[in-house]
Motif scaffolding. Structure first.
Motif, mmCIF file in Angstrom:
data_model
loop_
_atom_site.group_PDB
_atom_site.id
_atom_site.type_symbol
_atom_site.label_atom_id
_atom_site.label_comp_id
_atom_site.label_asym_id
_atom_site.label_seq_id
_atom_site.Cartn_x
_atom_site.Cartn_y
_atom_site.Cartn_z
ATOM 1 N N LEU A 16 0.830 -1.207 0.000
ATOM 2 C CA LEU A 16 0.000 0.000 0.000
ATOM 3 C C LEU A 16 0.863 1.255 0.000
ATOM 4 O O LEU A 16 0.545 2.255 -0.649
ATOM 5 N N GLY A 17 1.953 1.216 0.753
ATOM 6 C CA GLY A 17 2.840 2.370 0.815
ATOM 7 C C GLY A 17 3.477 2.687 -0.522
ATOM 8 O O GLY A 17 3.518 3.845 -0.958
ATOM 9 N N TRP A 18 3.939 1.649 -1.223
ATOM 10 C CA TRP A 18 4.577 1.886 -2.515
ATOM 11 C C TRP A 18 3.551 2.252 -3.589
ATOM 12 O O TRP A 18 3.854 2.989 -4.526
ATOM 13 N N ASN A 19 2.330 1.742 -3.448
ATOM 14 C CA ASN A 19 1.278 2.109 -4.394
ATOM 15 C C ASN A 19 0.953 3.591 -4.288
ATOM 16 O O ASN A 19 0.695 4.263 -5.273
ATOM 17 N N TRP A 30 2.968 7.434 3.529
ATOM 18 C CA TRP A 30 2.663 8.536 4.442
ATOM 19 C C TRP A 30 2.539 9.868 3.703
ATOM 20 O O TRP A 30 1.891 10.802 4.196
ATOM 21 N N MET A 31 3.133 9.964 2.518
ATOM 22 C CA MET A 31 3.117 11.225 1.776
ATOM 23 C C MET A 31 1.694 11.667 1.433
ATOM 24 O O MET A 31 1.362 12.854 1.518
ATOM 25 N N LYS A 32 0.838 10.696 1.064
ATOM 26 C CA LYS A 32 -0.497 11.050 0.597
ATOM 27 C C LYS A 32 -1.569 10.834 1.649
ATOM 28 O O LYS A 32 -2.702 11.294 1.500
ATOM 29 N N LEU A 33 -1.260 10.156 2.725
ATOM 30 C CA LEU A 33 -2.258 9.845 3.747
ATOM 31 C C LEU A 33 -2.830 11.122 4.364
ATOM 32 O O LEU A 33 -2.088 12.009 4.775
ATOM 33 N N LYS A 34 -4.180 11.189 4.429
ATOM 34 C CA LYS A 34 -4.859 12.363 4.987
ATOM 35 C C LYS A 34 -5.424 12.104 6.376
ATOM 36 O O LYS A 34 -5.552 13.026 7.178
ATOM 37 N N LYS A 35 -5.791 10.844 6.657
ATOM 38 C CA LYS A 35 -6.332 10.504 7.965
ATOM 39 C C LYS A 35 -5.680 9.222 8.465
ATOM 40 O O LYS A 35 -5.628 8.224 7.749
ATOM 41 N N ASP A 82 12.831 7.953 7.532
ATOM 42 C CA ASP A 82 12.861 8.291 6.121
ATOM 43 C C ASP A 82 11.444 8.390 5.554
ATOM 44 O O ASP A 82 11.084 7.672 4.630
ATOM 45 N N PHE A 83 10.610 9.255 6.109
ATOM 46 C CA PHE A 83 9.281 9.507 5.572
ATOM 47 C C PHE A 83 8.791 10.863 6.073
ATOM 48 O O PHE A 83 9.329 11.412 7.037
ATOM 49 N N CYS A 84 7.759 11.379 5.412
ATOM 50 C CA CYS A 84 7.116 12.615 5.870
ATOM 51 C C CYS A 84 5.614 12.490 5.656
ATOM 52 O O CYS A 84 5.146 11.631 4.916
ATOM 53 N N CYS A 85 4.854 13.370 6.304
ATOM 54 C CA CYS A 85 3.386 13.292 6.288
ATOM 55 C C CYS A 85 2.808 14.644 5.893
ATOM 56 O O CYS A 85 2.019 15.229 6.632
ATOM 57 N N GLU A 86 3.161 15.115 4.736
ATOM 58 C CA GLU A 86 2.794 16.475 4.363
ATOM 59 C C GLU A 86 1.310 16.644 4.054
ATOM 60 O O GLU A 86 0.807 17.773 4.019
ATOM 61 N N SER A 87 0.561 15.534 3.847
ATOM 62 C CA SER A 87 -0.869 15.636 3.539
ATOM 63 C C SER A 87 -1.757 15.290 4.725
ATOM 64 O O SER A 87 -2.985 15.457 4.648
ATOM 65 N N LEU A 88 -1.169 14.789 5.814
ATOM 66 C CA LEU A 88 -1.962 14.302 6.945
ATOM 67 C C LEU A 88 -2.694 15.458 7.631
ATOM 68 O O LEU A 88 -2.080 16.408 8.108
ATOM 69 N N LYS A 89 -4.050 15.341 7.703
ATOM 70 C CA LYS A 89 -4.867 16.371 8.330
ATOM 71 C C LYS A 89 -5.533 15.901 9.612
ATOM 72 O O LYS A 89 -5.880 16.720 10.464
ATOM 73 N N ASP A 90 -5.750 14.605 9.754
ATOM 74 C CA ASP A 90 -6.480 14.061 10.897
ATOM 75 C C ASP A 90 -5.661 12.920 11.500
ATOM 76 O O ASP A 90 -5.460 11.890 10.851
ATOM 77 N N LEU A 92 3.448 -0.218 11.592
ATOM 78 C CA LEU A 92 2.809 0.816 10.794
ATOM 79 C C LEU A 92 3.813 1.756 10.139
ATOM 80 O O LEU A 92 3.527 2.347 9.099
ATOM 81 N N LEU A 93 4.974 1.886 10.714
ATOM 82 C CA LEU A 93 5.980 2.746 10.120
ATOM 83 C C LEU A 93 6.541 2.147 8.831
ATOM 84 O O LEU A 93 7.223 2.822 8.067
ATOM 85 N N LYS A 94 6.225 0.871 8.555
ATOM 86 C CA LYS A 94 6.638 0.251 7.306
ATOM 87 C C LYS A 94 5.809 0.758 6.125
ATOM 88 O O LYS A 94 6.042 0.351 4.987
ATOM 89 N N PHE A 95 4.852 1.593 6.406
ATOM 90 C CA PHE A 95 4.025 2.176 5.353
ATOM 91 C C PHE A 95 4.861 3.010 4.390
ATOM 92 O O PHE A 95 4.469 3.259 3.250
ATOM 93 N N GLY A 96 6.022 3.460 4.847
ATOM 94 C CA GLY A 96 7.011 4.120 3.998
ATOM 95 C C GLY A 96 6.497 5.317 3.240
ATOM 96 O O GLY A 96 5.895 6.239 3.814
#
Length: 733
Positions: free
Chosen positions: A419-422, A448-453, A482-490, A441-445
């Motif tokens: 799911l993370g690479w997709n 996390w860039m696109k995750l909003k919630k 080595d990840f960021c969450c720039e889209s996470l709102k919730d 969960l940190l293996k989501f890699g």
């Protein structure tokens, strides 16, 4: 006459219904005359009324409690004298401040100007216009704009009210207060024009439309028609005011209007009954049905579900829920049946499986053929493992929302890595899945860039030390992860322990777009985490903190982990913060130092941010002085106080001084009495008031305190159950 009590005389006057008898009775004595004036609530005038302005004022001022006025010029001829005109109507309205019901029949001298004066009648709820030949859409619009309480409009033979200027109908729809609409023989208004009522259909209880031989009568969302083939059709709970007088066929209704009607019916039983009225309704309902909810009553499960899928080809949302199921309810849907179901839902985009004990990995894998699937929720899916979930995420390339609740056998992270690479998942919720830890969960890699919630709840003991190896930790990388969450709102994190510099705690400093944060009993965090969060989350609008006192150091010092430094950081860096919830569990009055927040720090936060919602649960530090400070909060609208033992009647008196407060709630506030809520009743400014488990406040004391009052002495709200019943006891030696 003077010996009779006034209440008895008033009752006598009420019993006299004949107009001439009432006039004669009122002339018997001044006392009866005065009582009749007070009792008079309605008046009907017409052809015999030929009065000058002064006489009109005298007549209508005599009855100060008039709320219903009918002006009827049916059968009028010039020999009767002049009719009342627009100016006369203005005089009447100025003498009737309590007017709620007005009827104008055959008033040919009252035009849009006169009708426009109704905008000053703020209490008007019912307007009837019959043969009002000089009234146009413009006049009706001025009424719709000015009379916000208008709930009933009847238009009969109003030739100049039409669709060319139908803003009045659109405005009534947006206002949302209209409950009854009657349109008869208004040739400028068609059935298609009624669609402009828009969202007003949500509250409408009665619609009657008559035009050129057709009658359409609607009550509480149900419909009846009279045709040659079937004289009368009656559906459950249908109430009618009159029998239709003209023949009307279903084919005369626009398909778009029928479709809109079907959309407004929410109860499945009502929808099923309505679809049986005719083949046309059946066909439209089949095309409109987009979602179903099935469960224990589905038997035989496979055949019934296949039949439903075949009947509704446009179905895109399905919920299969077997909560409360027992063997006596019949067999559940199994994996083979799930194959039959998934192959017959080509438009499936949203699927929920709850307590489906007979669906295994092989059954779930069939979802790979549902290429449009965007949302999947698995609740207590005990037979589903990581292998079954992997087959779904590989086959469903459009999956953007995944909820896993109480799924004990889903563990290994191959599905999560895929799911993370997709990189298209926007919503991920994981609750009480024993095999999924915060480190998994940190293996989501890169996902996390696109995750909003993101929502995570663990079932681990609150006092456990963090264990396991965090595979996402990069030892020599300054950013550590080595990840960021720039889209996470919730973001919601619940009931686990965050280790130092590892685990999900590192999300807090990397969510630049975060708007809503909930931290419930997440141990291991401190002021540094909150400071880092506030510095990166300038858009934060809502924060909820549930805290327990923890043992700090070797001196038996119990204290919550966040202090006023966290509140100060939020005040300085989060200018858009609107909602704050602070819940303290396990903190008792004998140990006030257990809560590291102070009243001063909280008040400073409220003064610095536009706080509209404030919830305090078990806040022992907050007292009457804090309530006084809240009276200067310019934006506060909702205030919930739960188990706040230091608040008394003195503090409650400051509530009425909060400028915008409209929705206060008190729960388990044991020192607040009837005297404390008396000011609320006197102020008459609240939209709603909720009182729960406050033993010193009586039901009688809160009557009339708000437009809507909820009172319960036995009910325990969900928040209080979470605080009082769920938390473990803290032992102190």
């Amino acid at each position: 006459m003077e010996d009779l009590p006034e209440a008895l005389l008033a009752e006598i006057v009420k019993r006299v219904t004949k107009r001439s008898d009432l006039n004669s009775l009122s002339l018997v004595s001044k006392r009866l005359f005065a009582i009749e004036d007070e009792q008079k609530e309605s008046i009907r005038v017409g052809c015999g009324l030929c009065l000058k302005t002064e006489e009109l004022v005298s007549l209508f001022s005599r009855f100060p409690n008039l709320w219903k006025v009918e002006i009827d010029y049916a059968a009028w001829t010039p020999s009767h004298g002049d009719q009342l005109d627009s100016h006369d109507l203005f005089v009447i309205l100025s003498c009737c401040p309590s007017l709620t019901d007005l009827t104008l029949d055959f008033c040919s001298n009252i035009d849009d100007t006169g009708l426009g004066y109704l905008r000053y009648c703020e209490k008007l709820v019912s307007l009837r216009l019959n043969s009002a030949t000089e009234i146009t859409s413009s006049g009706l619009l001025s009424v719709a704009v000015g009379c916000n309480s208008l709930s009933s409009v009847q238009l009969i033979n109003c030739e100049k009210i039409g669709s060319t200027e139908s803003q009045w109908l659109e405005y009534l729809g947006l206002n949302g207060s209209l409950e009854e609409l009657v349109v008869k023989n208004c040739y400028g208004i068609s059935l298609s024009d009624l669609l402009k009522l828009g969202q007003g259909w949500m509250k409408l209880r009665k619609l009657e439309f008559e035009m050129k031989g057709g009658v359409w009568d609607v009550h509480e969302g149900y419909y009846h028609m009279e045709t040659d083939a079937q004289p009368f059709i009656h559906l459950p709970n249908l109430e009618t005011t009159q029998q239709p007088q003209h023949h009307f066929t279903l084919e005369d209704l626009l398909e778009a209007l029928l479709a809109e009607i079907i959309k407004r019916i929410t109860r499945t039983s009502d929808l099923n009954s309505f679809s049986l009225v005719s083949k046309r309704l059946y066909t439209i309902e089949v095309d409109q049905r987009s979602d179903i909810h099935v469960g224990c009553g589905l038997c035989p499960a496979t055949e019934a579900l296949v039949s439903l899928c075949t009947r509704f080809p446009n179905m895109w949302k399905v919920e299969i829920d077997y909560s409360g199921w027992a063997p006596g309810d019949g067999n559940q849907l199994d994996s083979q049946g799930f194959l039959e179901f998934s192959s017959r839902c080509p438009s499936l985009t949203d699927l929920t499986l709850s307590f489906c004990l007979h669906i295994h990995d092989s059954g779930l894998s069939y979802l790979a053929y549902c290429k449009k699937l965007t949302s999947l929720r698995l609740n207590s899916a005990r037979k589903i493992t990581s292998c079954g979930l992997l087959s779904v995420v590989v086959g469903c390339k459009s999956l953007c929302a995944l909820h896993l609740v109480d799924c004990d056998k889903i563990g290994s992270t191959e599905w999560l890595e895929y799911l993370g690479w997709n990189g298209i998942l926007e919503e991920l919720v994981v609750k009480n899945c024993d095999e999924i830890s915060q480190y998994n969960l940190l293996k989501f890699g890169p996902g996390w860039m696109k995750l909003k919630k993101f929502e995570f709840r663990s079932d681990e003991c609150l006092w456990d030390n963090p264990d396991g190896h965090d595979l996402s930790y990069v030892a020599h990388n300054p950013s550590r992860y080595d990840f960021c969450c720039e889209s996470l709102k919730d973001l919601s994190l619940t009931r686990f322990t965050a280790g130092p510099e590892v685990g999900l705690r590192n999300l807090l400093g990397q969510c630049n777009a975060l708007e809503k944060l909930c931290l419930e009993y997440v141990h291991g965090l401190n002021d540094n985490d909150m400071i880092a969060l506030s510095q990166s989350c300038n858009n934060l609008r809502s924060i909820s903190l549930w805290l327990l006192p923890l043992l700090h150091g070797d001196d038996d010092n119990w204290m919550t982990s966040f202090t006023d430094n966290s509140l100060k950081a939020l005040a300085l860096n989060c200018p858009m913060l609107e909602a704050v919830e602070l819940t303290f569990g396990g903190c008792e009055p004998p140990y006030p130092s257990e809560i590291a927040f102070t009243q001063k720090g909280l008040v400073a936060l409220i003064k610095s941010c536009p706080i509209r919602v404030l919830v305090l649960n078990g806040a022992e530090f907050f007292d009457d002085e804090g309530m006084k400070a809240l009276s200067f909060a310019p934006f506060l609208e909702t205030l919930e106080l739960m188990d706040c033992k230091a608040i008394t009647d003195v503090g409650m008196r400051f509530i009425v001084d909060i400028p915008r407060l409209s929705n206060p709630a008190l729960r388990w506030c044991e020192l607040v009495t009837d005297g404390g809520v008396a000011e609320l009743v006197h102020a008459q400014k609240l939209d709603s008031l909720s009182i729960e488990r406050c033993p010193c406040i009586s039901l009688e004391a809160v009557q009339g305190a708000a437009k809507s009052v909820h009172y319960s002495i036995k009910y325990v709200s969900r928040s209080l159950w979470g605080k009082r019943m769920w938390l473990p006891d803290l032992s102190r030696s």
